[in-house]
Write a protein that holds these residues in place. Structure first.
Motif, PDB file in Angstrom:
ATOM      1  N   GLY A 193       1.463  59.599 -19.118  1.00 20.37           N
ATOM      2  CA  GLY A 193       0.099  59.663 -19.625  1.00 20.37           C
ATOM      3  C   GLY A 193      -0.758  58.494 -19.180  1.00 20.37           C
ATOM      4  O   GLY A 193      -0.281  57.379 -18.962  1.00 20.37           O
ATOM      5  N   ARG A 194      -2.029  58.752 -19.072  1.00 20.19           N
ATOM      6  CA  ARG A 194      -2.987  57.684 -18.753  1.00 20.19           C
ATOM      7  C   ARG A 194      -3.088  56.669 -19.878  1.00 20.19           C
ATOM      8  O   ARG A 194      -3.617  55.583 -19.693  1.00 20.19           O
ATOM      9  CB  ARG A 194      -4.359  58.283 -18.471  1.00 20.19           C
ATOM     10  N   ASP A 195      -2.565  57.040 -21.048  1.00 18.83           N
ATOM     11  CA  ASP A 195      -2.586  56.152 -22.209  1.00 18.83           C
ATOM     12  C   ASP A 195      -1.407  55.183 -22.226  1.00 18.83           C
ATOM     13  O   ASP A 195      -1.199  54.456 -23.190  1.00 18.83           O
ATOM     14  CB  ASP A 195      -2.607  56.963 -23.504  1.00 18.83           C
ATOM     15  N   GLY A 196      -0.610  55.159 -21.138  1.00 19.90           N
ATOM     16  CA  GLY A 196       0.508  54.233 -21.054  1.00 19.90           C
ATOM     17  C   GLY A 196       1.768  54.707 -21.757  1.00 19.90           C
ATOM     18  O   GLY A 196       2.684  53.922 -21.995  1.00 19.90           O
ATOM     19  N   ILE A 197       1.822  55.984 -22.083  1.00 19.53           N
ATOM     20  CA  ILE A 197       2.993  56.555 -22.761  1.00 19.53           C
ATOM     21  C   ILE A 197       3.657  57.575 -21.850  1.00 19.53           C
ATOM     22  O   ILE A 197       2.983  58.385 -21.210  1.00 19.53           O
ATOM     23  CB  ILE A 197       2.589  57.216 -24.095  1.00 19.53           C
ATOM     24  N   ILE A 198       4.988  57.522 -21.789  1.00 19.37           N
ATOM     25  CA  ILE A 198       5.771  58.534 -21.083  1.00 19.37           C
ATOM     26  C   ILE A 198       6.369  59.451 -22.136  1.00 19.37           C
ATOM     27  O   ILE A 198       7.110  58.996 -23.009  1.00 19.37           O
ATOM     28  CB  ILE A 198       6.889  57.899 -20.240  1.00 19.37           C
ATOM     29  N   ARG A 199       6.038  60.728 -22.061  1.00 20.33           N
ATOM     30  CA  ARG A 199       6.543  61.728 -23.009  1.00 20.33           C
ATOM     31  C   ARG A 199       7.651  62.518 -22.326  1.00 20.33           C
ATOM     32  O   ARG A 199       7.461  62.990 -21.206  1.00 20.33           O
ATOM     33  CB  ARG A 199       5.405  62.610 -23.479  1.00 20.33           C
ATOM     34  N   THR A 200       8.787  62.673 -23.018  1.00 23.48           N
ATOM     35  CA  THR A 200       9.982  63.227 -22.395  1.00 23.48           C
ATOM     36  C   THR A 200      10.594  64.357 -23.211  1.00 23.48           C
ATOM     37  O   THR A 200      10.649  64.283 -24.432  1.00 23.48           O
ATOM     38  CB  THR A 200      11.046  62.110 -22.222  1.00 23.48           C
ATOM     39  N   VAL A 201      11.066  65.379 -22.490  1.00 25.30           N
ATOM     40  CA  VAL A 201      11.919  66.423 -23.062  1.00 25.30           C
ATOM     41  C   VAL A 201      13.207  66.404 -22.258  1.00 25.30           C
ATOM     42  O   VAL A 201      13.178  66.415 -21.029  1.00 25.30           O
ATOM     43  CB  VAL A 201      11.278  67.814 -22.983  1.00 25.30           C
ATOM     44  N   TRP A 202      14.326  66.349 -22.962  1.00 22.80           N
ATOM     45  CA  TRP A 202      15.662  66.323 -22.328  1.00 22.80           C
ATOM     46  C   TRP A 202      16.489  67.422 -22.956  1.00 22.80           C
ATOM     47  O   TRP A 202      16.633  67.477 -24.184  1.00 22.80           O
ATOM     48  CB  TRP A 202      16.295  64.963 -22.567  1.00 22.80           C
ATOM     49  N   VAL A 203      17.027  68.332 -22.142  1.00 20.73           N
ATOM     50  CA  VAL A 203      17.896  69.407 -22.637  1.00 20.73           C
ATOM     51  C   VAL A 203      19.221  69.285 -21.903  1.00 20.73           C
ATOM     52  O   VAL A 203      19.260  69.099 -20.696  1.00 20.73           O
ATOM     53  CB  VAL A 203      17.306  70.799 -22.382  1.00 20.73           C
TER      54      VAL A 203
END
Length: 120
Positions: free
Chosen positions: A110-120
């Motif tokens: 994200g441009r907000d400095g956050i990495i959002r993750t989904v792991w299966v």
């Protein structure tokens, strides 16, 4: 007579700390694990041993999607092998094997400095 199939209603989880949103069939991932103290995400388990993790992290190292994929492909962690990796301008996906189990991971940078993750 036409055959019909039942479709499960999806469950949507929203992580309060990072705003990560995951929608998935909660009839498969039924065993919600305790949320970690840091509030960075949530894990669910299925009856057949699969797991789903929905989380976020601060991108304190200014990682990029291409850099993330390259580093994971080069990893020499025992029991971990990336067999597929691809990156776009703000996303990365990996799949492979970890500890004898197949995995899929998707990260949104994200441009907000956050990495959002989904792991299966």
């Amino acid at each position: 007579m036409a055959a019909s199939s039942a479709v499960a209603a999806p469950f949507t989880y929203v992580n309060e700390r990072f705003g990560t949103v995951c929608t998935f069939p909660d009839e498969i991932f039924t065993d919600r694990q305790p949320e970690p103290d840091n509030g960075d995400g949530q894990q669910w388990l299925s009856a057949d041993g699969a797991s789903l993790i929905c989380s976020g992290i601060l991108n304190i190292d200014n990682d990029t999607p291409k850099g993330f994929v390259a580093a994971e492909k080069a990893s020499d962690e025992a029991g971990y092998k990336v067999t597929y990796g691809k990156a776009g301008s703000d996303w990365a996906v990996l799949s492979g094997v970890k500890d004898g189990k197949m995995f899929y991971e998707r990260r949104l940078f994200g441009r907000d400095g956050i990495i959002r993750t989904v792991w299966v």
